[in-house]
Design a protein around this motif. Structure first.
Motif, PDB file in Angstrom:
ATOM      1  N   LEU A 236      89.728  99.844  58.185  1.00 60.73           N
ATOM      2  CA  LEU A 236      90.466 100.286  59.377  1.00 60.73           C
ATOM      3  C   LEU A 236      89.584 101.203  60.238  1.00 60.73           C
ATOM      4  O   LEU A 236      89.564 101.097  61.464  1.00 60.73           O
ATOM      5  CB  LEU A 236      91.742 101.013  58.940  1.00 60.73           C
ATOM      6  CG  LEU A 236      92.934 100.983  59.902  1.00 60.73           C
ATOM      7  CD1 LEU A 236      93.358  99.552  60.179  1.00 60.73           C
ATOM      8  CD2 LEU A 236      94.111 101.767  59.306  1.00 60.73           C
ATOM      9  N   GLU A 237      88.844 102.086  59.558  1.00 62.59           N
ATOM     10  CA  GLU A 237      87.933 102.979  60.283  1.00 62.59           C
ATOM     11  C   GLU A 237      86.884 102.192  61.042  1.00 62.59           C
ATOM     12  O   GLU A 237      86.597 102.468  62.211  1.00 62.59           O
ATOM     13  CB  GLU A 237      87.210 103.916  59.297  1.00 62.59           C
ATOM     14  CG  GLU A 237      88.034 105.092  58.847  1.00 62.59           C
ATOM     15  CD  GLU A 237      87.263 105.973  57.878  1.00 62.59           C
ATOM     16  OE1 GLU A 237      87.915 106.675  57.094  1.00 62.59           O
ATOM     17  OE2 GLU A 237      86.004 105.955  57.900  1.00 62.59           O
ATOM     18  N   THR A 238      86.315 101.204  60.346  1.00 62.91           N
ATOM     19  CA  THR A 238      85.285 100.373  60.973  1.00 62.91           C
ATOM     20  C   THR A 238      85.855  99.629  62.174  1.00 62.91           C
ATOM     21  O   THR A 238      85.248  99.586  63.240  1.00 62.91           O
ATOM     22  CB  THR A 238      84.739  99.339  59.952  1.00 62.91           C
ATOM     23  OG1 THR A 238      84.392 100.045  58.761  1.00 62.91           O
ATOM     24  CG2 THR A 238      83.551  98.598  60.487  1.00 62.91           C
ATOM     25  N   ASP A 239      87.057  99.057  61.973  1.00 60.50           N
ATOM     26  CA  ASP A 239      87.695  98.294  63.051  1.00 60.50           C
ATOM     27  C   ASP A 239      88.018  99.190  64.242  1.00 60.50           C
ATOM     28  O   ASP A 239      87.858  98.783  65.390  1.00 60.50           O
ATOM     29  CB  ASP A 239      88.989  97.634  62.550  1.00 60.50           C
ATOM     30  CG  ASP A 239      88.725  96.569  61.494  1.00 60.50           C
ATOM     31  OD1 ASP A 239      87.547  96.193  61.311  1.00 60.50           O
ATOM     32  OD2 ASP A 239      89.694  96.130  60.846  1.00 60.50           O
ATOM     33  N   LEU A 240      88.487 100.404  63.939  1.00 58.67           N
ATOM     34  CA  LEU A 240      88.850 101.317  65.028  1.00 58.67           C
ATOM     35  C   LEU A 240      87.606 101.718  65.822  1.00 58.67           C
ATOM     36  O   LEU A 240      87.614 101.725  67.052  1.00 58.67           O
ATOM     37  CB  LEU A 240      89.559 102.569  64.485  1.00 58.67           C
ATOM     38  CG  LEU A 240      89.998 103.576  65.548  1.00 58.67           C
ATOM     39  CD1 LEU A 240      91.043 102.972  66.477  1.00 58.67           C
ATOM     40  CD2 LEU A 240      90.568 104.845  64.914  1.00 58.67           C
ATOM     41  N   ARG A 241      86.550 102.033  65.084  1.00 61.33           N
ATOM     42  CA  ARG A 241      85.296 102.403  65.743  1.00 61.33           C
ATOM     43  C   ARG A 241      84.861 101.296  66.707  1.00 61.33           C
ATOM     44  O   ARG A 241      84.497 101.551  67.855  1.00 61.33           O
ATOM     45  CB  ARG A 241      84.218 102.625  64.673  1.00 61.33           C
ATOM     46  CG  ARG A 241      83.005 103.401  65.128  1.00 61.33           C
ATOM     47  CD  ARG A 241      82.055 103.596  63.966  1.00 61.33           C
ATOM     48  NE  ARG A 241      82.513 104.603  63.024  1.00 61.33           N
ATOM     49  CZ  ARG A 241      82.346 105.912  63.202  1.00 61.33           C
ATOM     50  NH1 ARG A 241      81.733 106.353  64.269  1.00 61.33           N
ATOM     51  NH2 ARG A 241      82.780 106.780  62.306  1.00 61.33           N
ATOM     52  N   GLN A 242      84.977 100.065  66.214  1.00 61.99           N
ATOM     53  CA  GLN A 242      84.597  98.912  67.032  1.00 61.99           C
ATOM     54  C   GLN A 242      85.513  98.775  68.257  1.00 61.99           C
ATOM     55  O   GLN A 242      85.050  98.555  69.370  1.00 61.99           O
ATOM     56  CB  GLN A 242      84.672  97.634  66.174  1.00 61.99           C
ATOM     57  CG  GLN A 242      84.018  96.429  66.825  1.00 61.99           C
ATOM     58  CD  GLN A 242      82.514  96.637  67.000  1.00 61.99           C
ATOM     59  OE1 GLN A 242      81.828  97.037  66.062  1.00 61.99           O
ATOM     60  NE2 GLN A 242      82.009  96.413  68.203  1.00 61.99           N
ATOM     61  N   ALA A 243      86.815  98.930  68.011  1.00 61.70           N
ATOM     62  CA  ALA A 243      87.791  98.781  69.100  1.00 61.70           C
ATOM     63  C   ALA A 243      87.566  99.825  70.188  1.00 61.70           C
ATOM     64  O   ALA A 243      87.648  99.516  71.381  1.00 61.70           O
ATOM     65  CB  ALA A 243      89.218  98.886  68.549  1.00 61.70           C
ATOM     66  N   VAL A 244      87.257 101.056  69.775  1.00 60.88           N
ATOM     67  CA  VAL A 244      87.024 102.117  70.758  1.00 60.88           C
ATOM     68  C   VAL A 244      85.748 101.818  71.532  1.00 60.88           C
ATOM     69  O   VAL A 244      85.700 101.930  72.759  1.00 60.88           O
ATOM     70  CB  VAL A 244      86.954 103.504  70.069  1.00 60.88           C
ATOM     71  CG1 VAL A 244      86.442 104.573  71.029  1.00 60.88           C
ATOM     72  CG2 VAL A 244      88.323 103.896  69.531  1.00 60.88           C
TER      73      VAL A 244
END
Ligand code: C2E
Ligand code: CA
Ligand code: CA
Ligand code: CA
Length: 279
Positions: A26-34
């Protein structure tokens, strides 16, 4: 029985591992999304109760995860804070919000300001104000185009930092609202120690206001204090006509809540500007 215990143990550790992996993903995905500027900004309308007219919006972030669907900011704002990407996330909200204000200004010849939430971690971000002012300048927007919502927890954690950021915001002519008012440890204390322009009555008070005379008294008291201190007053979480009636009774100036409209995409928010008055 021993073997069973062992199995159970490995079941739990697998579960823990899975949770940790989920969280990491989730952290990785959020970083990417931001980074991809993929978070969406929703807009919830705010109305003046005397005229019934729309006066602006609150920006609320939404993350549409490709596999998990819509994720609440209650989940991802915490992750963004812990992983240090909250600054970038907020910049994205500033960008989206000022673009929206600009578009609406060009179309409707009026400023409909957007409130942006700041997280507690951002109190010591010395670039924040500079970035905001540059953004406004770039779009040729006035200082009242974007307003800042802060919570009490942000004030407790770093008193001096909060004091200097808020003073700088005031000097720059940026409006500051104290969010979730009344839920902290010493809400009343903050009112005179920090330079703020408006308070948002937490929705728990709005909800209780129709229950008892005591709860009503609390609302009346907050309204009185706001008036005495020349603070604008916004009620949040207004869901029923009865709540609206009580808010009017105590001269609460502004309100937002599901009764008027939930947070919505920009295109829907724009329709409310066209309609102008709430139903
Ligand atoms: P908040 O700033 O107190 O925002 C109000 C929350 O109440 C929003 O939840 C909104 O959708 C919800 N709400 C609005 N009207 C009603 C109503 O009539 N009834 C009820 N029960 N709820 C209502 P949301 O969007 O899930 O956001 C939750 C929190 O996440 C926000 O609380 C804010 O603290 C944080 N948040 C959201 N977007 C951002 C952001 O871009 N940056 C930061 N730092 N925090 C954000
Ligand atoms: Ca808020
Ligand atoms: Ca709030
Ligand atoms: Ca809140």
């Amino acid at each position: 029985a021993k073997a069973e215990g062992k199995n159970r143990y490995s079941f739990f550790s697998e579960q823990l591992l899975k949770n940790a992996m989920d969280r990491l993903q989730l952290e990785t995905d959020l970083r990417q999304a931001v980074e991809d500027r993929a978070l969406e900004v929703f807009y919830q309308p705010i109305y003046a109760l005397a005229s019934g007219e729309i006066i602006g919006f609150e920006a609320l972030s939404r993350w549409r995860h490709p596999l998990r669907g819509m994720i609440s900011p209650v989940t991802f704002i915490g992750i963004a804070e812990e992983t240090g990407i909250i600054g970038e996330l907020t910049d994205h909200v500033f960008e989206q919000a000022s673009q929206a204000v600009l578009e609406w200004q060009e179309k409707y010849r009026e400023i409909y300001p957007v409130n942006v939430n700041l997280s507690a971690r951002q109190i010591s971000d010395i670039n924040l104000l500079q970035d905001l002012l540059e953004m406004l300048h770039f779009h040729k927007l006035p200082r009242n185009a974007i307003k800042i919502e802060i919570t009490e927890s942000l004030l407790i954690n770093n008193f001096d930092g909060a004091q200097s950021l808020l003073q700088a915001l005031q000097q720059a002519g940026i409006t500051v609202l104290l969010d979730d008012f009344g839920t902290g440890y010493s809400s009343l204390n903050y009112l005179h120690q920090f330079p703020i322009n408006a308070i948002k009555i937490d929705r728990s008070f709005v909800r209780q206001s129709t229950d008892s005379a005591k709860a009503k008294g609390l609302l009346a008291g907050i309204s009185f204090i706001a008036k005495q201190m020349h603070l604008a007053l916004v009620a949040e979480g207004v869901e029923t006509m009865e709540q609206l009636r009580v808010l009017r009774e105590f001269d609460v100036e502004f309100a937002q809540g599901y009764l008027f409209g939930a947070p919505m995409p920009k295109a829907d928010a724009e329709k409310l500007i066209v309609k102008k008055v709430h139903p």
